[in-house]
Structure formats: C-alpha cells, structure tokens
Design an enzyme around this catalytic site. Sequence first.
Site, PDB file in Angstrom:
ATOM      1  N   LYS A 137      46.243  40.387  47.841  1.00 21.98           N
ATOM      2  CA  LYS A 137      46.100  39.425  46.429  1.00 21.98           C
ATOM      3  C   LYS A 137      46.787  40.080  45.296  1.00 21.98           C
ATOM      4  O   LYS A 137      46.120  41.225  44.815  1.00 21.98           O
ATOM      5  CB  LYS A 137      44.826  38.806  46.228  1.00 21.98           C
ATOM      6  CG  LYS A 137      44.515  38.016  45.153  1.00 21.98           C
ATOM      7  CD  LYS A 137      43.245  37.648  45.030  1.00 21.98           C
ATOM      8  CE  LYS A 137      42.888  36.921  43.639  1.00 21.98           C
ATOM      9  NZ  LYS A 137      41.629  36.817  43.047  1.00 21.98           N
ATOM     10  N   GLU A 159      48.708  36.672  35.285  1.00 21.68           N
ATOM     11  CA  GLU A 159      49.022  37.258  36.350  1.00 21.68           C
ATOM     12  C   GLU A 159      50.394  36.678  36.918  1.00 21.68           C
ATOM     13  O   GLU A 159      50.514  36.550  38.132  1.00 21.68           O
ATOM     14  CB  GLU A 159      47.905  37.096  37.500  1.00 21.68           C
ATOM     15  CG  GLU A 159      46.691  37.869  37.112  1.00 21.68           C
ATOM     16  CD  GLU A 159      45.694  37.955  38.271  1.00 21.68           C
ATOM     17  OE1 GLU A 159      45.943  37.343  39.425  1.00 21.68           O
ATOM     18  OE2 GLU A 159      44.637  38.570  37.960  1.00 21.68           O
ATOM     19  N   GLU A 179      37.076  32.057  46.606  1.00 24.33           N
ATOM     20  CA  GLU A 179      36.239  33.480  46.186  1.00 24.33           C
ATOM     21  C   GLU A 179      35.244  33.035  44.982  1.00 24.33           C
ATOM     22  O   GLU A 179      35.579  32.566  44.212  1.00 24.33           O
ATOM     23  CB  GLU A 179      37.657  34.443  45.412  1.00 24.33           C
ATOM     24  CG  GLU A 179      37.401  35.761  44.902  1.00 24.33           C
ATOM     25  CD  GLU A 179      38.576  36.436  44.785  1.00 24.33           C
ATOM     26  OE1 GLU A 179      39.620  36.023  45.153  1.00 24.33           O
ATOM     27  OE2 GLU A 179      38.415  37.342  43.515  1.00 24.33           O
ATOM     28  N   ARG A 186      44.479  43.766  39.843  1.00 19.22           N
ATOM     29  CA  ARG A 186      43.656  43.391  38.791  1.00 19.22           C
ATOM     30  C   ARG A 186      44.465  42.517  37.968  1.00 19.22           C
ATOM     31  O   ARG A 186      45.600  42.577  38.001  1.00 19.22           O
ATOM     32  CB  ARG A 186      42.901  44.376  37.940  1.00 19.22           C
ATOM     33  CG  ARG A 186      41.905  45.362  38.593  1.00 19.22           C
ATOM     34  CD  ARG A 186      40.991  44.878  39.514  1.00 19.22           C
ATOM     35  NE  ARG A 186      40.344  43.921  38.563  1.00 19.22           N
ATOM     36  CZ  ARG A 186      39.067  44.209  38.267  1.00 19.22           C
ATOM     37  NH1 ARG A 186      38.343  45.328  38.583  1.00 19.22           N
ATOM     38  NH2 ARG A 186      38.009  43.133  37.813  1.00 19.22           N
ATOM     39  N   LYS A 210      39.075  46.031  45.411  1.00 21.49           N
ATOM     40  CA  LYS A 210      39.731  46.683  44.133  1.00 21.49           C
ATOM     41  C   LYS A 210      39.157  48.200  44.244  1.00 21.49           C
ATOM     42  O   LYS A 210      38.184  48.438  43.853  1.00 21.49           O
ATOM     43  CB  LYS A 210      39.138  45.694  43.181  1.00 21.49           C
ATOM     44  CG  LYS A 210      39.856  44.185  43.189  1.00 21.49           C
ATOM     45  CD  LYS A 210      38.973  43.394  42.268  1.00 21.49           C
ATOM     46  CE  LYS A 210      39.755  42.250  41.680  1.00 21.49           C
ATOM     47  NZ  LYS A 210      38.659  41.271  40.800  1.00 21.49           N
TER      48      LYS A 210
HETATM   49  C1  2PG Z   1      39.956  38.579  40.241  1.00 15.30           C
HETATM   50  C2  2PG Z   1      41.009  39.272  39.474  1.00 15.30           C
HETATM   51  C3  2PG Z   1      42.366  39.198  39.887  1.00 15.30           C
HETATM   52  P1  2PG Z   1      40.370  40.541  37.217  1.00 15.30           P
HETATM   53  O1  2PG Z   1      38.874  37.975  39.700  1.00 15.30           O
HETATM   54  O2  2PG Z   1      39.920  38.376  41.608  1.00 15.30           O
HETATM   55  O3  2PG Z   1      42.778  37.796  39.845  1.00 15.30           O
HETATM   56  O4  2PG Z   1      40.882  39.473  38.226  1.00 15.30           O
HETATM   57  O5  2PG Z   1      41.244  41.732  37.314  1.00 15.30           O
HETATM   58  O6  2PG Z   1      40.556  39.927  35.827  1.00 15.30           O
HETATM   59  O7  2PG Z   1      39.138  40.935  37.567  1.00 15.30           O
HETATM   60 MG    MG Z   2      38.000  37.156  41.481  1.00 12.75          MG
END
Ligand code: 2PG
Ligand code: MG
Length: 442
Positions: free
Chosen positions: A396, A213, A293, A374, A345
Amino acid sequence: MKDADIVDTAIEGLTARRVWDSRGNPTIEVEIRCASGATGRAIAPAGASRGTREAIDLRDGGDRLGGVDVRRAVSGVTDMIAPLLRGRDAADQAGIDAALIACDGTKLKSKLGGNAMVAASLAVLHAAAAARGVPLWRHVADLTGQTPSLPLPEIQIFGGGAHAGRRVDVQDFMVMVPGAGSFDEVLEVTSEIYRAAGAIMARKGKLAGVADEGGWWPSFDSNEEALETLVAAIEAAGETPGERVVISLDIAASEFGSNGRYRLALEDRELDRGQLIDLLGRWIDAYPIASIEDPLAEDDSEGMVAFTALYGDRLQIIGDDYLVTNAALVDAAAAAGACNAVLIKVNQAGTVSESIECAARARKHGFRGIVSARSGETEDVSISHLAVGLGAGQLKVGSITRSERTAKWNECLRIAGALGPGAYAGGAALAGTWWGRKGDDT
Ligand code: 2PG
Ligand code: MG
C-alpha cells in the site's frame, strides 16, 4: 559463500542530512559507506494519522517550520549513531538494530528519534546489499529466509480523514485488482478507475483537488457518496465491481473515535462502537469491500474483536494504528481474534529488524501482511524491496499519481522483470476472503 559475499561490509562512514518530504516538511536522510566503498542511503517517511504506540519522530518544536524541523535528529545521528555504528558489520542487521535500540533506551524511541533510527537502520540494509552486490529485495529475502514475491497493490482513489482536511471521515478509499494477471495490469486498470473517478467528480462539482497521498480530494456530502462514486468509477472504467476489482478501506477510526465513541463530522452525529460496526456492516453488504483497515480505534480492542468475529471470515481486517508494526501486539491480537492482517510500516517499529520480526510473527499466526508507505513520503523506494523480500503479499503506497507514490510502484515493475511472472502474489494474497473463495463456488 558466493564471490559477491566476500567483501568488506564494515561501516566506515555515516552522514546525516536534512531533506524534504512530499508535504514540504523536513525529514532525515542517512547515508552509510562501507570499507569496500559500497554505500547505502535511506530517508525516513512521516505519518499524519499516527498510532499513539508507534515510534516517535524527533522534531525540534518551536515556531520555525511549524515545529517539525529535524535538526536535533540529524545531530543525534552525527553525535550518537555514527560513533555507535562505525566499525560494525553492515551485514549484521540484527546486531546493529539491537545496538540502536539499546543506545536509545526508551519505549517509543524518543531519545534518538524513530525517524533517525529508521533512516539509519534502512541505510545499513541498503549498504549491506550494495556491498554484497545484490538487489535490496534479494538481501531482505536472504535475511528473512522468505521466497521473494511481488505484492498485490492496494491503491488509493480518494483521500479523506487526516489526509484531506477531514473532508470525509474515512481516510482511504482504495481499489485492489486481485483478478488481474500481473502487477502491470493492476496499475493499468487502476489508472482507468482513477481517471474515471476524477471525471465523474469534476462533472458533479465534487472535485476539490489532490489529497496527501495523490488520491482525489473530494467534496462529498457523506461517506456513502464516496463509496457510490467509487463503484461508479469502477463501472465507468469498464469493470464489474467485485469481479476483477474490489474495494479496500482504511477507516483510520482512531482519528475520529476513542473510548468506544465515534464522531462522524460530516454527518454531525456520534456513534457508539456497536453503531459504527453496524454502519460498516451495511457498507460491507452493499459494496464489494474485501479489506478494511482500523475499523475501530486503537484503544477499542472490544470493538475490534466484535468486528472480527462478525466479518473475519469474509474480509481482510488490518491492524495499523491498532498494531503499530509491533510483534507483541500482533501476538495479542491473534490471541484475542482482534484482526487477521497487519500493516507493516518500518518507521512505526523504528528498525528493520523489528519490522522483520513483526512480519514473521504475523505469518506464524496466519495473518496477512501489507507493507505500507506513510502519508508523508519521498523518492525512497526501500518499501518496494521490503514487500518483495518479506514475501508480504501486499503493498500500500497511496495513489497512482505523484512521484513519491509512483516511485514505489515503478520500482516494483523493475523488480517484476528480475523476478519473472511466477513470483507475483496476485489474488492469492486475498485467499480466505469472500473474493478468494469466489471461484470455489462455481
Ligand atoms: C495509514 C497511512 C497511510 P499515515 O493510515 O495507513 O495511508 O497514513 O501515514 O498518515 O499514518
Ligand atoms: Mg492506516
């Protein structure tokens, strides 16, 4: 009705294509054309640390491209979603999403694929906004009845976990700058911290590259070394940790724990849920952490409840893998006291309407909302608009480098110009945490 509303929003055509994400993986883009000629287009993102209850990405499997090709999902849009949506009103987001859900018919959206569905659902949202002649954030605000607000950013400095070869156990070491007066100022302060962190790590031989990221890929010997370095970087940037700047962590504990047991690979030791909570408690006492988180795994409701009972009045505690943008899980978490904020998300839910419902339910329970990207992303900036139009309060998207990340921050800067300074959520988004109460004591 305003003049801009009097247009033909009937969907006339729909195109799906295979495009590429920030990990070099194929993903799916859907483009929709309305009868008025207005178009809307969106690309599905992809997670690496995924909740087991989130909508499933339809991937081809097999040997080519590591099994992650999306040709089946693209065909599904052409063969099933296009005929379903043609002739429908793009302004009817709820009706279209309900039709997509019914056509899929599975619990985790495995028939059409969450990736195909989210690209189609977001493309509809874009097309409807374009047909109305309004920016996407305005269209979302009109759909949700919320007052648009520019979110407080949460920005990654180091990656870890599934985003950096598990080089450290914790996945995201981030900063928030709730004490800054504007979105622009947050980015400036964070950029200073990011470059200070890189310089410190390079000097100590701890800089291994850039993680998924855009944050630094560290070669730390412990999670604590990451926290110490973050504090040092905040200070090197001329800030006092805990004043304008606070720390935010995504533990992403589902990646290293289940059944109440947690394996810290870096330190080669296993903790039970109580020991992990104690460890996090020591970090909370030692460092200016305002947000955590997924402190425990998605299957560890008992741990989440125990952690929230201890720290919920001091910290923002976010459910990501734990809640997977699911309104019913938010209801259950609120009833149990298992966290006090939800990561939103759109591709975890699979449709725009389910994400809107989740955000509404979170607001009803007094949960904070953080719209999130993501780890696999593209130039698509829909989530910047969603964060504003949902009035979510926080956003975020990863670090302050790499175009798939900066595209989202930069879009917020453009929206900031249209909204005016009064619309910035700023530090108010952390009301109820120790940082939010700081001013009350003086
Ligand atoms: C998370 C996300 C973004 P991923 O866990 O919050 O950081 O990661 O998209 O790999 O689930
Ligand atoms: Mg997360």
